[in-house]
Structure formats: C-alpha cells, structure tokens
Design a protein around this motif. Structure first.
Motif, PDB file in Angstrom:
ATOM      1  N   ASP A 218     -42.013 -27.180 -51.348  1.00 10.37           N
ATOM      2  CA  ASP A 218     -42.852 -26.666 -52.204  1.00 10.37           C
ATOM      3  C   ASP A 218     -44.053 -26.217 -51.638  1.00 10.37           C
ATOM      4  O   ASP A 218     -44.440 -26.811 -50.533  1.00 10.37           O
ATOM      5  N   THR A 219     -44.543 -25.235 -52.026  1.00  8.98           N
ATOM      6  CA  THR A 219     -45.788 -24.884 -51.594  1.00  8.98           C
ATOM      7  C   THR A 219     -47.003 -25.703 -52.262  1.00  8.98           C
ATOM      8  O   THR A 219     -47.250 -25.783 -53.357  1.00  8.98           O
ATOM      9  N   GLU A 220     -47.764 -26.235 -51.332  1.00 12.83           N
ATOM     10  CA  GLU A 220     -48.745 -27.138 -51.639  1.00 12.83           C
ATOM     11  C   GLU A 220     -50.124 -26.583 -51.810  1.00 12.83           C
ATOM     12  O   GLU A 220     -50.978 -26.844 -52.618  1.00 12.83           O
ATOM     13  N   ALA A 221     -50.511 -25.647 -50.937  1.00 13.61           N
ATOM     14  CA  ALA A 221     -51.678 -25.062 -50.815  1.00 13.61           C
ATOM     15  C   ALA A 221     -51.574 -23.992 -49.695  1.00 13.61           C
ATOM     16  O   ALA A 221     -50.569 -23.544 -48.809  1.00 13.61           O
ATOM     17  N   ILE A 222     -52.579 -23.022 -49.837  1.00 15.09           N
ATOM     18  CA  ILE A 222     -52.653 -21.803 -48.908  1.00 15.09           C
ATOM     19  C   ILE A 222     -54.052 -21.851 -48.314  1.00 15.09           C
ATOM     20  O   ILE A 222     -54.976 -21.879 -49.135  1.00 15.09           O
ATOM     21  N   ARG A 223     -53.893 -21.765 -46.917  1.00 15.18           N
ATOM     22  CA  ARG A 223     -55.421 -21.626 -46.245  1.00 15.18           C
ATOM     23  C   ARG A 223     -55.689 -20.426 -45.837  1.00 15.18           C
ATOM     24  O   ARG A 223     -54.817 -19.892 -45.261  1.00 15.18           O
ATOM     25  N   ARG A 224     -56.794 -19.765 -46.547  1.00 16.34           N
ATOM     26  CA  ARG A 224     -56.910 -18.319 -46.281  1.00 16.34           C
ATOM     27  C   ARG A 224     -57.387 -18.022 -44.778  1.00 16.34           C
ATOM     28  O   ARG A 224     -57.903 -18.712 -44.166  1.00 16.34           O
ATOM     29  N   ASP A 225     -56.925 -17.107 -44.081  1.00 18.23           N
ATOM     30  CA  ASP A 225     -57.191 -16.502 -42.756  1.00 18.23           C
ATOM     31  C   ASP A 225     -57.390 -17.696 -41.762  1.00 18.23           C
ATOM     32  O   ASP A 225     -58.136 -17.810 -40.972  1.00 18.23           O
ATOM     33  N   HIS A 226     -56.207 -18.534 -41.907  1.00 19.93           N
ATOM     34  CA  HIS A 226     -56.301 -19.880 -41.142  1.00 19.93           C
ATOM     35  C   HIS A 226     -56.060 -19.525 -39.683  1.00 19.93           C
ATOM     36  O   HIS A 226     -56.537 -20.181 -38.617  1.00 19.93           O
TER      37      HIS A 226
END
Length: 243
Positions: A218-226
């Motif tokens: 599962d997708t737990e989080a998205i870190r933007r512009d990482h």
C-alpha cells in the motif's frame, strides 16, 4: 546467530575479532591474526569461542560472519529453472552488476544507494550493534540474475520495521523470479518478528509501483519533490506491507 540477535561479546578481544571480520566480509585466518594484535594462543581461544557460539564460521581458512537465513529453494517453469538462496560474500560482483543493470534501466534510488554501499564497504552481509543487511539472490545456471535486500535496524524503536528492495535483470523477467524473491524476503521478515516492511520508489518508476501494488503493498505516504532526477524534482512514493 540470527540477524535480529544483537551481537554481544564476553571480552574485548572477541569483539575486535568479530568486528574486523564483519567490516571486511571475509578474512583469511592468518591475516586476521595479524590485524587484531593478539598472541596465537589468545587468538585461537577467542576465535573458537566465536565459532562455537555461532558468530563466525570458517571455510578453508577463510572467516566470515555466520547468520541463519534459511535454505536454498529451487523453482522451475516451462522455460526456466532458477534457484533462490541466501546471499554470500562471493556474490559481491554479481550483486553489484545486477543492481546496476536494473537501476540503469529504471530509476530506483534506494537500490542505487545499496550498490554504492556495497562498493564502499566491500561486504555483502553486515551485522553489528547498529544495523544488519542481508540479501537473498536468484541464480540461473549459477549466474546471479536478481536480488532482494533487507535492511534491518538494530535500534530498539525501529526493530519492528525493515526496508526491502527487489530487482531482476530485464532478460529474466516474466518468469516469477521477482515475485519469489519478494515473498522470500517477506516470509523471512515475518518469521523473525518484523511487523512491517517498506520500500521507497520514485513516482516515475511505474513498473516498480505496479509490481508492489499487485503484491499487496500500500502507498503509505508521498514525499513531494524528494528526488532530483535529470534536473527535475520527483516525488517519492513510500510503499509498505504489513506482516
């Protein structure tokens, strides 16, 4: 010795011997004796204790750390036969080549980092008071064609989670090797008390995201512009699998 068992030592001499082998992957017995600055009798006594306690193993005068990762498994499809087994020090060159082959085709930053760590540390398996690292590998006719890697923190509050990567050379995809590698790593983690495994992938790596999703991640989080890739800021998708 299990990979989640934090190493402890009865003496400073035993600790020095173990840590030298752990840092170097494999060490010839006579070179180890020179490196740890002990008399031959002291060296022999402490080395035998480490071997008897399951911390080190010796093969043909070469020492390496002894970790229990499980057995060799053989698989066969209509088109291909392959083996999945614990990684070992003599897989070093094949592992680096396989990781670089996969990451040259698709952006997989965490795996790229693993390849650099392997080259910097010159050791496949690590196990010390801070971290452990282990691999399972897939081979076809003795050639290493894929891997799964588990990074196992020894810090108390992080011991329930492990980082996993997986990759298969393009020419060997479509035979279930990646799925078997992924499952082998998950089964090992669950059997050793881990509650979650995670993987971090650039949002542009469609193949990896699809593969993990199909296998129940599962997708737990998205870190933007990482990440910054080819001059462009790219999000990181943090995937996880509860065990």
């Amino acid at each position: 010795m299990g990979a989640i068992e934090r190493p402890t030592f009865a003496s400073d001499a035993s600790k020095r011997i173990y840590e030298y082998v752990e840092r170097n992957g494999t060490v010839k017995r006579h070179k180890l004796l020179d490196a740890v600055a002990l008399s031959a009798d002291e060296f022999g006594t402490h080395l035998e204790r480490l071997k008897n306690d399951g911390y080190l193993e010796e093969r043909g005068g070469t020492l390496q750390i002894a970790l229990e990762f499980g057995a060799v498994a053989k698989y066969e499809t209509d088109e291909l036969a392959f083996v999945i087994r614990p990684g070992r020090q003599d897989d070093f060159d094949g592992l680096v080549d396989a990781v670089r082959d996969v990451t040259a085709e698709e952006t997989y930053v965490v795996a790229e980092t693993i390849a650099e760590e392997l080259l910097y540390e010159d050791a496949v398996t690590r196990h010390n008071s801070v971290r452990s690292r282990m691999f399972f590998v897939a081979t076809v006719d003795g050639d290493l064609v894929g891997w799964t890697h588990l990074e196992l923190p020894q810090t108390e509050h992080l011991q329930g989670t492990a980082q996993q990567t997986v990759g298969v050379r393009e020419a060997y995809r479509g035979h279930g090797i990646g799925s078997r590698l992924l499952q082998r790593g998950l089964e090992w983690a669950e059997a050793n008390g881990f509650r979650k495994v995670y993987n971090s992938v650039p949002i542009t790596n469609d193949h990896a995201l699809e593969f993990l999703t199909e296998h129940g991640w599962d997708t737990e989080a998205i870190r933007r512009d990482h990440y910054e890739i080819d001059g462009e800021c790219i999000d990181e998708v943090m995937m996880a699998r509860e065990l």
